[in-house]
Design a protein around this motif. Structure first.
Motif, PDB file in Angstrom:
ATOM      1  N   TRP A 105     -22.953  61.869 -24.623  1.00  0.00           N
ATOM      2  CA  TRP A 105     -23.527  61.829 -23.629  1.00  0.00           C
ATOM      3  C   TRP A 105     -24.599  60.836 -24.870  1.00  0.00           C
ATOM      4  CZ3 TRP A 105     -22.145  61.161 -19.743  1.00  0.00           C
ATOM      5  CH2 TRP A 105     -21.552  61.898 -18.642  1.00  0.00           C
ATOM      6  N   GLN A 106     -24.405  61.479 -26.497  1.00  0.00           N
ATOM      7  CA  GLN A 106     -25.681  60.042 -27.041  1.00  0.00           C
ATOM      8  C   GLN A 106     -24.373  59.447 -27.958  1.00  0.00           C
ATOM      9  OE1 GLN A 106     -28.672  59.535 -26.623  1.00  0.00           O
ATOM     10  NE2 GLN A 106     -29.061  61.711 -24.963  1.00  0.00           N
ATOM     11  N   ILE A 107     -23.326  58.953 -28.050  1.00  0.00           N
ATOM     12  CA  ILE A 107     -22.648  58.989 -28.880  1.00  0.00           C
ATOM     13  C   ILE A 107     -22.156  57.536 -28.154  1.00  0.00           C
ATOM     14  CG2 ILE A 107     -19.842  58.448 -29.342  1.00  0.00           C
ATOM     15  CD1 ILE A 107     -19.386  61.352 -29.239  1.00  0.00           C
ATOM     16  N   GLY A 108     -22.064  56.331 -28.586  1.00  0.00           N
ATOM     17  CA  GLY A 108     -22.451  54.655 -28.976  1.00  0.00           C
ATOM     18  C   GLY A 108     -21.052  54.410 -28.041  1.00  0.00           C
ATOM     19  N   ILE A 109     -21.627  53.332 -27.041  1.00  0.00           N
ATOM     20  CA  ILE A 109     -20.524  52.508 -25.945  1.00  0.00           C
ATOM     21  C   ILE A 109     -19.928  51.630 -26.473  1.00  0.00           C
ATOM     22  CG2 ILE A 109     -21.100  54.143 -24.203  1.00  0.00           C
ATOM     23  CD1 ILE A 109     -22.610  51.824 -23.143  1.00  0.00           C
ATOM     24  N   ASN A 110     -18.430  50.961 -26.393  1.00  0.00           N
ATOM     25  CA  ASN A 110     -17.862  49.944 -26.791  1.00  0.00           C
ATOM     26  C   ASN A 110     -18.230  48.831 -25.265  1.00  0.00           C
ATOM     27  OD1 ASN A 110     -15.970  47.958 -27.592  1.00  0.00           O
ATOM     28  ND2 ASN A 110     -14.006  48.582 -26.932  1.00  0.00           N
ATOM     29  N   THR A 111     -18.732  47.929 -26.022  1.00  0.00           N
ATOM     30  CA  THR A 111     -18.952  46.767 -25.106  1.00  0.00           C
ATOM     31  C   THR A 111     -17.928  45.493 -25.465  1.00  0.00           C
ATOM     32  OG1 THR A 111     -20.013  45.679 -27.019  1.00  0.00           O
ATOM     33  CG2 THR A 111     -21.792  47.278 -25.223  1.00  0.00           C
ATOM     34  N   THR A 112     -16.874  45.737 -26.797  1.00  0.00           N
ATOM     35  CA  THR A 112     -15.888  44.621 -26.698  1.00  0.00           C
ATOM     36  C   THR A 112     -15.214  43.995 -25.635  1.00  0.00           C
ATOM     37  OG1 THR A 112     -14.345  45.878 -28.343  1.00  0.00           O
ATOM     38  CG2 THR A 112     -15.440  45.487 -29.358  1.00  0.00           C
ATOM     39  N   TRP A 113     -15.136  44.761 -25.104  1.00  0.00           N
ATOM     40  CA  TRP A 113     -13.905  44.709 -23.681  1.00  0.00           C
ATOM     41  C   TRP A 113     -14.232  43.789 -22.755  1.00  0.00           C
ATOM     42  CZ3 TRP A 113     -15.922  47.089 -18.896  1.00  0.00           C
ATOM     43  CH2 TRP A 113     -16.275  47.934 -18.767  1.00  0.00           C
ATOM     44  N   ILE A 114     -16.109  43.739 -22.665  1.00  0.00           N
ATOM     45  CA  ILE A 114     -16.665  43.196 -21.608  1.00  0.00           C
ATOM     46  C   ILE A 114     -16.698  41.603 -21.614  1.00  0.00           C
ATOM     47  CG2 ILE A 114     -18.590  42.297 -20.257  1.00  0.00           C
ATOM     48  CD1 ILE A 114     -20.084  45.344 -21.583  1.00  0.00           C
ATOM     49  N   TYR A 115     -15.811  40.752 -20.413  1.00  0.00           N
ATOM     50  CA  TYR A 115     -16.210  39.383 -20.145  1.00  0.00           C
ATOM     51  C   TYR A 115     -16.242  39.053 -18.591  1.00  0.00           C
ATOM     52  CZ  TYR A 115     -12.936  40.212 -24.357  1.00  0.00           C
ATOM     53  OH  TYR A 115     -12.498  40.906 -25.798  1.00  0.00           O
ATOM     54  N   THR A 116     -16.154  39.337 -17.739  1.00  0.00           N
ATOM     55  CA  THR A 116     -16.034  38.980 -16.615  1.00  0.00           C
ATOM     56  C   THR A 116     -17.548  40.030 -15.967  1.00  0.00           C
ATOM     57  OG1 THR A 116     -14.486  40.496 -15.133  1.00  0.00           O
ATOM     58  CG2 THR A 116     -13.796  38.855 -16.141  1.00  0.00           C
ATOM     59  N   ASP A 117     -17.485  39.310 -14.824  1.00  0.00           N
ATOM     60  CA  ASP A 117     -19.168  39.547 -13.895  1.00  0.00           C
ATOM     61  C   ASP A 117     -18.523  41.166 -13.777  1.00  0.00           C
ATOM     62  OD1 ASP A 117     -20.660  37.534 -14.370  1.00  0.00           O
ATOM     63  OD2 ASP A 117     -19.968  36.717 -12.537  1.00  0.00           O
ATOM     64  N   LYS A 118     -17.572  41.310 -13.063  1.00  0.00           N
ATOM     65  CA  LYS A 118     -16.781  42.673 -12.194  1.00  0.00           C
ATOM     66  C   LYS A 118     -17.068  43.463 -13.951  1.00  0.00           C
ATOM     67  CE  LYS A 118     -12.941  44.793 -10.338  1.00  0.00           C
ATOM     68  NZ  LYS A 118     -11.993  44.687  -9.887  1.00  0.00           N
ATOM     69  N   GLN A 119     -16.460  43.770 -15.097  1.00  0.00           N
ATOM     70  CA  GLN A 119     -16.118  44.226 -15.694  1.00  0.00           C
ATOM     71  C   GLN A 119     -18.071  44.346 -16.521  1.00  0.00           C
ATOM     72  OE1 GLN A 119     -13.629  41.643 -19.001  1.00  0.00           O
ATOM     73  NE2 GLN A 119     -12.534  43.241 -18.111  1.00  0.00           N
ATOM     74  N   GLU A 120     -18.731  43.295 -16.339  1.00  0.00           N
ATOM     75  CA  GLU A 120     -20.251  43.665 -16.393  1.00  0.00           C
ATOM     76  C   GLU A 120     -20.691  44.557 -15.577  1.00  0.00           C
ATOM     77  OE1 GLU A 120     -24.101  43.786 -18.297  1.00  0.00           O
ATOM     78  OE2 GLU A 120     -22.158  42.879 -19.059  1.00  0.00           O
ATOM     79  N   GLN A 121     -20.462  44.363 -14.532  1.00  0.00           N
ATOM     80  CA  GLN A 121     -21.154  45.320 -13.324  1.00  0.00           C
ATOM     81  C   GLN A 121     -20.469  47.009 -13.697  1.00  0.00           C
ATOM     82  OE1 GLN A 121     -23.377  44.880 -10.857  1.00  0.00           O
ATOM     83  NE2 GLN A 121     -23.304  47.025 -10.607  1.00  0.00           N
ATOM     84  N   GLU A 122     -19.441  46.937 -13.846  1.00  0.00           N
ATOM     85  CA  GLU A 122     -19.031  48.346 -14.199  1.00  0.00           C
ATOM     86  C   GLU A 122     -19.170  49.102 -15.772  1.00  0.00           C
ATOM     87  OE1 GLU A 122     -14.763  47.746 -14.980  1.00  0.00           O
ATOM     88  OE2 GLU A 122     -14.384  47.371 -13.127  1.00  0.00           O
ATOM     89  N   PHE A 123     -19.648  47.616 -16.613  1.00  0.00           N
ATOM     90  CA  PHE A 123     -20.229  48.829 -17.638  1.00  0.00           C
ATOM     91  C   PHE A 123     -21.951  49.061 -17.122  1.00  0.00           C
ATOM     92  CE2 PHE A 123     -23.553  47.545 -21.241  1.00  0.00           C
ATOM     93  CZ  PHE A 123     -22.813  48.867 -22.444  1.00  0.00           C
ATOM     94  N   GLN A 124     -21.899  48.357 -16.501  1.00  0.00           N
ATOM     95  CA  GLN A 124     -23.219  48.398 -16.102  1.00  0.00           C
ATOM     96  C   GLN A 124     -24.057  49.926 -15.491  1.00  0.00           C
ATOM     97  OE1 GLN A 124     -26.626  47.423 -16.979  1.00  0.00           O
ATOM     98  NE2 GLN A 124     -25.785  45.625 -18.072  1.00  0.00           N
ATOM     99  N   ASP A 125     -22.907  50.513 -15.051  1.00  0.00           N
ATOM    100  CA  ASP A 125     -23.035  51.426 -13.639  1.00  0.00           C
ATOM    101  C   ASP A 125     -22.415  52.299 -14.688  1.00  0.00           C
ATOM    102  OD1 ASP A 125     -22.964  49.891 -11.662  1.00  0.00           O
ATOM    103  OD2 ASP A 125     -20.694  49.778 -10.926  1.00  0.00           O
TER     104      ASP A 125
END
Length: 508
Positions: free
Chosen positions: A337-357
């Motif tokens: 759970w401490q491994i870094g997560i990729n953020t380079t795929w976030i371009y839309t609001d929907k993707q941002e919401q998925e990322f926050q979840d």
């Protein structure tokens, strides 16, 4: 009572002598002492029945060659130069300035910290030329100002605790704490012959220190500056005992000093915060929780150093760098759970919401991963290093870029600087000058020691600065001031607070 001498022969003699003295502020005292000495001789000869002119002539002839006298006095009381220390200082300052300019492209360096080298260099030169005489003349005022700075820092800490938000500049704590070392050194020196004043000074400083360490200390004071302060004071007091500046049996003085400073240092180990920092320093791997921890940075640095060749830079594949950057190399088998997560795929609001979840789910599992803004096709060494590598890990970065041998050369140059520094301090004869210079040298030395340990994975509390090389903004000014006082104490060792021990040179 001595008569005032105004004869042209005597005046010419005194003028010839004093013109040989390179340090002009010393000329009046030498002139006065020689004048008094000549006057005494004239009176002695007159009491033997000689006329004033004959007595004057005989007195001057007995004094010897005025140019030879002046040259000898100048040799004994001339300003001293320190070319080797000046050279190594200039070299390391240049290295620090170049590195600061090189790392100017990093986001953390956008504040133009390298510019602090300019006022720092000016402060170093000014302090070297004027610092020690100025300190001697105004030591009470300067001590009061530095104590006020320290008290102001205490007020800032109090306001921070009350308001719940940080107030002021963080580095002022570091700045104020280390400046207390030369202040306390001068205070102890000036009160050494008065036991009541000495005990009052020692107990007063100890009382304030312990109060702060057990109140605000767990959050502000029990950091590296506190450890450097105590180690510097311990070294300086032992140096003063060794030189016989403090009267008494040395065995008891050493024992008492060590016991007293162990008591003062107890909050660094007995408070909850102090124990955590000590464990993290001695065993960094046991204190790792997330990739945000300084202890994780230390283990990462150790791992990368172990993979660096002797004569060339570190070479890693893109996959390896991604593993190091995300922390997967360490946490995959321990706490995924401490491994870094990729953020380079976030371009839309929907993707941002998925990322926050996704982040919320990870945090519910106790994870605090880093956000990774790079991919395998564009990852670089700079992406995987700790955030403040440009300041905190300069030695390690040098090894990563060029190999162990160049890194060891840099470490050797730093070690050479300290060796030259203390070789000059050891030559200082004046008790106050040597004590002051040694205390400043101790502050510089222990900063370097803690910095070097941190670059090999053993970081104690907050990173200190590496004097002359890592910029640290206000801290570069502090270190230039400390180093300038060493230069100045050595420079004026023979002309400040030393009596003019005149010995006449008789003509052969």
């Amino acid at each position: 009572m001595n008569k005032k001498i105004s004869d042209s022969a005597v005046s010419h003699f005194l003028e010839e002598v004093t013109e040989q003295i390179s340090y002009k502020p010393l000329r009046p005292s030498i002139h006065q002492e020689l004048e008094s000495h000549i006057n005494d001789r004239i009176e002695d000869y007159e009491s033997q029945g000689l006329s004033h002119d004959d007595a004057e002539h005989k007195a001057l002839r007995g004094m010897g060659d005025p140019i030879a006298i002046g040259t000898e006095l100048n040799e004994a009381h001339k300003i001293q130069k320190s070319p080797r220390l000046a050279f190594i200082t200039a070299l390391l300052l240049l290295v620090g300035f170049v590195l600061s300019c090189f790392f100017q492209w990093t986001p953390e360096q956008m504040s133009n910290g390298f510019l602090y080298y300019i006022p720092g260099g000016i402060l170093l030169v000014f302090t070297a030329l004027k610092g020690y005489p100025f300190l001697i003349r105004h030591r009470k005022i300067l001590a009061s100002l530095i104590c006020l700075l320290y008290l102001a820092q205490i007020v800032i800490f109090f306001l921070t605790e009350v308001s719940g938000r940080r107030i002021g500049i963080v580095s002022t704590s570091y700045f104020a704490t280390l400046l207390l070392v030369p202040v306390i050194t001068v205070l102890l020196y000036c009160s050494r012959h008065n036991r009541k004043k000495f005990l009052a000074a020692a107990l007063g400083c100890a009382g304030v220190w312990m109060l702060l360490m057990y109140t605000f200390g767990p959050y502000h004071f029990s950091d590296t500056s506190g450890a450097i302060f105590l180690l510097s004071i311990l070294g300086t007091v032992c140096f003063m005992i060794h030189r016989g500046i403090f009267s008494g049996k040395k065995k008891f003085l050493y024992t008492g000093t060590l016991a007293f400073l162990v008591l003062l240092g107890s909050p660094l180990f007995l408070t909850p915060s102090g124990r955590v920092k000590t464990v993290a320093f001695l065993s960094p791997q046991s204190a790792i929780r997330t990739t945000w921890d300084d202890t994780y940075n230390g283990i990462l640095i150790q791992k990368l150093l172990s993979r660096t060749p002797l004569t060339s830079g570190l070479e890693l594949s893109a996959e390896e760098m991604m593993d190091y950057g995300t922390g997967a190399w360490y946490f995959a088998s321990r706490d995924p759970w401490q491994i870094g997560i990729n953020t380079t795929w976030i371009y839309t609001d929907k993707q941002e919401q998925e990322f926050q979840d996704m982040v919320k789910t990870i945090r519910n599992q106790g994870g605090r991963p880093r956000y990774i803004h790079y991919q395998a096709d564009d990852v670089t060494l700079w992406d995987i290093l700790p955030q403040h590598y440009h300041n905190n890990y300069l030695i390690a970065v040098c090894i990563f870029l060029f190999g162990w041998l160049p890194g060891l050369v840099l470490i050797g140059a730093i070690g050479l600087f300290y060796w030259i520094l203390f070789s000059y301090i050891r030559r200082i004869h004046g008790n106050l000058a040597s004590s002051l210079a040694f205390s400043c040298g101790q502050c510089l030395l222990w900063q370097g020691v803690f910095y070097l340990l941190g670059n090999f994975g053993y970081q104690y509390a907050l990173f200190p600065n590496l004097p002359l090389i890592s910029e640290g903004q206000l801290s570069i000014l502090l270190n230039m001031l400390l180093l300038g006082l060493v230069f100045s104490a050595y420079r004026y060792d023979h002309v400040i607070e030393e009596p003019v021990n005149y010995r006449p040179i008789t003509s052969g």
